[in-house]
Design a protein around this motif. Structure first.
Motif, mmCIF file in Angstrom:
data_model
loop_
_atom_site.group_PDB
_atom_site.id
_atom_site.type_symbol
_atom_site.label_atom_id
_atom_site.label_comp_id
_atom_site.label_asym_id
_atom_site.label_seq_id
_atom_site.Cartn_x
_atom_site.Cartn_y
_atom_site.Cartn_z
ATOM 1 N N SER A 90 0.843 -1.208 0.000
ATOM 2 C CA SER A 90 0.000 0.000 0.000
ATOM 3 C C SER A 90 0.876 1.256 0.000
ATOM 4 O O SER A 90 0.555 2.246 -0.671
ATOM 5 C CB SER A 90 -0.965 0.003 1.187
ATOM 6 N N HIS A 112 -3.948 -0.197 7.435
ATOM 7 C CA HIS A 112 -4.143 -0.187 5.980
ATOM 8 C C HIS A 112 -5.321 0.697 5.606
ATOM 9 O O HIS A 112 -5.266 1.488 4.657
ATOM 10 C CB HIS A 112 -4.389 -1.629 5.526
ATOM 11 N N LEU A 124 -7.654 1.062 -1.345
ATOM 12 C CA LEU A 124 -6.775 0.633 -0.242
ATOM 13 C C LEU A 124 -7.580 0.510 1.049
ATOM 14 O O LEU A 124 -7.424 -0.446 1.813
ATOM 15 C CB LEU A 124 -5.632 1.634 -0.050
ATOM 16 N N TYR A 184 -1.492 -2.154 -7.125
ATOM 17 C CA TYR A 184 -2.726 -2.492 -6.409
ATOM 18 C C TYR A 184 -3.139 -3.936 -6.714
ATOM 19 O O TYR A 184 -3.586 -4.664 -5.827
ATOM 20 C CB TYR A 184 -3.850 -1.519 -6.787
#
Lengths: 229, 561
Positions: A18, A147, A170, A34
């Motif tokens: 991330s 996260h 995310l 991603y």
């Protein structure tokens, strides 16, 4: 290595990916990173499925592969193709896109430092959680929460709308890992509902971003400040 | 056909209609979309009425059997068990309508239909003006049905994670309605709406997950723990620290959708830029659906953590929303933005009432209903102004009563109702708010709220003076809008007046049952007699009295009859 240790390690890998997504200067690169992160998430679902002997998590791993590993990055790359790589990254002539390499006024180093603080804070907070299901995966739980906050940081710190969408993705990955950690046996319908919502949200944001680009010739959130909240 | 089939059909019908409309060619006549929309809304209203009968009757029987002749309050587990059994539940337990959710289902059904009728005139006007084309008409009605579906799902789902899914889906279902005009400002509003709400509501998911996970541990059944009716009976065994965190997360998450300060920033932008019928539904009904989900978690947290903590959080967020909202209402010159800040302020009143407890809970429900009708009316009237004056700027709007007499009278009375003047329904809910605050010993908060509400009255009085009265702009002819636009507005005003003057017994009973359920649950856990948390006694002491049938009620409920 036990299954729970593997889950904690995968959660740590999620954080690294991330940060990698947030710090890259290219939307194309961010979309690919991603996709890699989503592969890590899918593996985490599978490992959790074995750890809890939860069939639901295997189903979720399958849907996440279709949606997060393939669907979302493909949609973003399709958007890039429609908009044009140069324009999307702010180098097109006459079109304002918002900076990418140095998002907002926060340098990449600053973003990494903020992310590290979020991880540390979440580790401290989650340490106080006393839930049987969280025993052994507290680090993973803390990292999934971190996260989520890294995603929020990405949304508020980026000027580029496509990067804001990635920030949302995310966030979703973080909250979905939390869901898998805390609710491994939740009904499939719930997990499908949560995933479907996330995917629809992402698609709708992408469509809206495209309409903004088509009508306003901008993907810079700073150009969307006439309304004052 | 069983009653649960009616409930499932009611929820799924708008989804099916939405898909059918989306599949139809955009060149189809607008009458087809209008007809399908109205027919669906009418069927939903009929289903809501059919559902209301067993829900209200069943709730009355349940409460009376528990409280009985002794007049003592049941403990938390007994009350939770009773409340969990009341209502209509679908096979598998996924959908459920109890007295609390019935209030919101009826709001969606009634206001949805009235605003749907109003939409016919409004959308046709936009089409004639060239603001939208034929394909946008299809988009409008297809998303209108999707919007109704998501709200019905949020109000009826018994699954706590699906509550989050439904609230998130309301955002996704309405974002294209907010940005339907495709102008720069409309797209900006739509973008802010989706990004702020999606981010905010994601916080709610964490709160939901904490509740689910803790309940699964206690119940030992991962499937059952996802259902609110399963969580409720074990709520007193949930971990207080975790539930305190969960409640804050859910209040931030669903409070974003409800428009609570400081997460309200999407609200004025989206309400102002959306077509007026959409604004009417957003403010009138959607915010209340988010409030319903907050109430669900408010009950669980009150039982698990104790009322004192929950009360404190609600009073802080509700109070701030009222005070900040009041000054924004005063400062705004854009009529729709003024109304949007008023929505934030009124959601603040509802959450503040929940924080006060006691009759405040009933006041919150009455305020939900009263504000829903008043705000739907006012946003529809803002559409009248747009059709007549082509602006939302109050500096350019004057003499409405001269230019369009019926709209002028409706606006005058509607603004009085929104200000909380008697005999309109919001007067009663605001009076009960004050009583509830005084009863809870929150004198300073009540004083601040009264000052803020006075500022609101001043703001709307100035609007009445400048916009409704004074002379109309030179050259503007006196011409009223059509009956398709005016009739639903007149009905909305009549309902607001009716609720204030002589509330229909069916409405009173439903509100009283819903309020009593919440009161019983909270008081059962915190204990009016045999208190677990002695500090919270003052906050939860509910003036519950029992009528001759043994039905728990409050003086407030009596007043509204």
């Amino acid at each position: 290595m036990t299954l729970l240790t593997a889950i904690n390690a995968l959660a740590a890998l999620l954080i690294l990916t991330s940060i990698s997504v947030v710090s890259t200067s290219s939307v194309r690169s961010a979309a690919i990173r991603y996709a890699i992160q989503s592969v890590v998430l899918v593996i985490a679902f599978v490992v959790l499925g074995f750890a809890h002997e939860a069939r639901e998590l295997f189903i979720w791993a399958g849907t996440a592969t279709l949606t997060k590993v393939i669907g979302v990055p493909a949609l973003l790359l399709f958007m890039l193709k429609k908009v044009g790589q140069a324009e999307a990254e702010g180098t097109g002539k006459g079109i304002k896109m918002g900076s990418l390499s140095l998002p907002g006024n926060i340098p990449v180093g600053g973003l990494v430092a903020i992310s590290a603080c979020e991880v540390a804070l979440c580790l401290v907070v989650v340490n106080g959680v006393e839930l049987p299901v969280a025993q052994g995966v507290k680090p993973a739980l803390a990292l999934s929460l971190a996260h989520f906050f890294i995603g929020v940081t990405c949304i508020v710190s980026q000027n580029n709308i496509l990067k804001q969408i990635l920030g949302f993705c995310l966030m979703e990955n973080g909250s979905h890992l939390t869901l898998a950690l805390l609710a491994p046996g939740a009904p499939e319908m719930v997990e499908i509902g949560v995933t479907t919502d996330a995917i629809f949200a992402m698609v709708i944001m992408a469509l809206l971003a495209y309409r903004i680009y088509k009508t306003q010739h901008t993907l810079d959130a700073r150009d969307l400040t006439e309304l004052k909240g | 056909m069983s009653i649960s089939t009616v409930m499932i059909g009611m929820v799924l019908l708008p989804l099916v209609l939405s898909i059918v409309m989306a599949a139809l060619p955009a060149k189809s006549s607008k009458v087809v979309f209008e007809g399908m929309n109205l027919a669906s809304l009418l069927v939903i209203l009929v289903c809501a009425i059919i559902l209301a009968v067993p829900v209200v009757n069943g709730a009355s029987m349940g409460v009376s059997s528990l409280t009985g002749a002794s007049g003592t309050l049941p403990d938390a587990a007994t009350a939770a068990g009773m409340v969990a059994q009341v209502g209509v539940i679908s096979p598998g337990g996924w959908l459920r309508v109890d007295p609390l959710s019935l209030v919101f289902v009826c709001l969606i059904a009634v206001i949805g239909l009235l605003v749907g009728i109003y939409s016919v005139g409004y959308v046709r006007h936009d089409l004639e003006d060239g603001k939208i084309d034929a394909s946008k008409v299809k988009t409008f009605y297809a998303f209108y049905q999707l919007f109704i579906f998501t709200m019905l799902l949020a109000a009826t789902t018994n699954n706590i994670i699906m509550m989050w899914v439904a609230i998130e889906a309301t955002t996704l279902g309405t974002v294209f309605l907010v940005g339907i005009y495709g102008s720069k400002l409309a797209l900006e509003a739509a973008w802010k709406y989706v990004i702020i709400c999606a981010t905010g509501v994601a916080f709610g998911l964490y709160g939901v997950l904490l509740v689910y996970s803790n309940a699964a541990q206690i119940l030992g059944d991962a499937h059952a723990a996802a259902f609110w009716t399963s969580v409720l009976p074990v709520a007193s065994q949930l971990d207080p620290t975790l539930m305190a965190v969960a409640f804050v997360f859910t209040l931030i998450g669903f409070g974003t959708k409800a428009g609570l300060f400081p997460m309200h920033t999407w609200l004025p932008d989206a309400h102002a830029e959306a077509p007026s019928p959409v604004s009417a539904l957003l403010s009138g009904v959607l915010l209340k659906c988010a409030v319903l989900v907050i109430v669900r978690f408010y009950i669980v947290a009150s039982i698990a953590v104790g009322f004192r903590f929950v009360s404190l959080v609600c009073i802080i967020l509700g109070g701030l929303s009222i005070v900040v909202g009041a000054f924004f209402i005063f400062a705004q010159r854009d009529f729709k933005r003024k109304l949007a800040y008023s929505s934030s302020e009124n959601v603040g009143v509802i959450v503040l009432c929940l924080g006060f407890g006691g009759i405040g809970i009933l006041a919150a429900l009455i305020h939900c209903v009263a504000h829903a009708f008043v705000k739907a009316l006012m946003f529809c009237l803002s559409g009248n102004l747009l059709m007549k004056y082509h602006t939302r700027d109050l500096d350019k709007i004057s003499g409405v009563i001269e230019a369009a007499p019926v709209t002028g009278v409706l606006m005058f009375l509607g603004l009085l109702a929104l200000s909380g003047f008697p005999p309109f329904a919001m007067f009663w809910s605001e009076i009960f708010t004050v009583f509830a605050g005084l009863g809870a010993g929150q004198y300073v908060v009540v004083a601040l709220v009264v000052i803020a509400l006075t500022v609101v009255i001043a703001a709307f009085a100035l609007t009445i003076n400048s916009a409704v009265f004074k002379h109309k702009p030179e050259g503007m002819k006196t011409k009223e809008l059509g009956p398709v636009v005016l009739v639903p507005e007149i009905i909305l005003l009549c309902v607001v007046l009716w609720l204030g003057v002589c509330t229909p017994p069916a409405v009173t009973n439903t509100l009283r049952q819903a309020g009593t359920d919440v009161q019983l649950l909270i008081s059962g856990a915190n204990g009016v007699q045999g208190v677990q948390d002695s500090d919270s006694v003052q906050s939860v002491e509910i003036p519950v009295v029992y009528d001759q049938d043994g039905i728990a009620t409050t003086p407030a409920a009596g007043v509204t009859q």
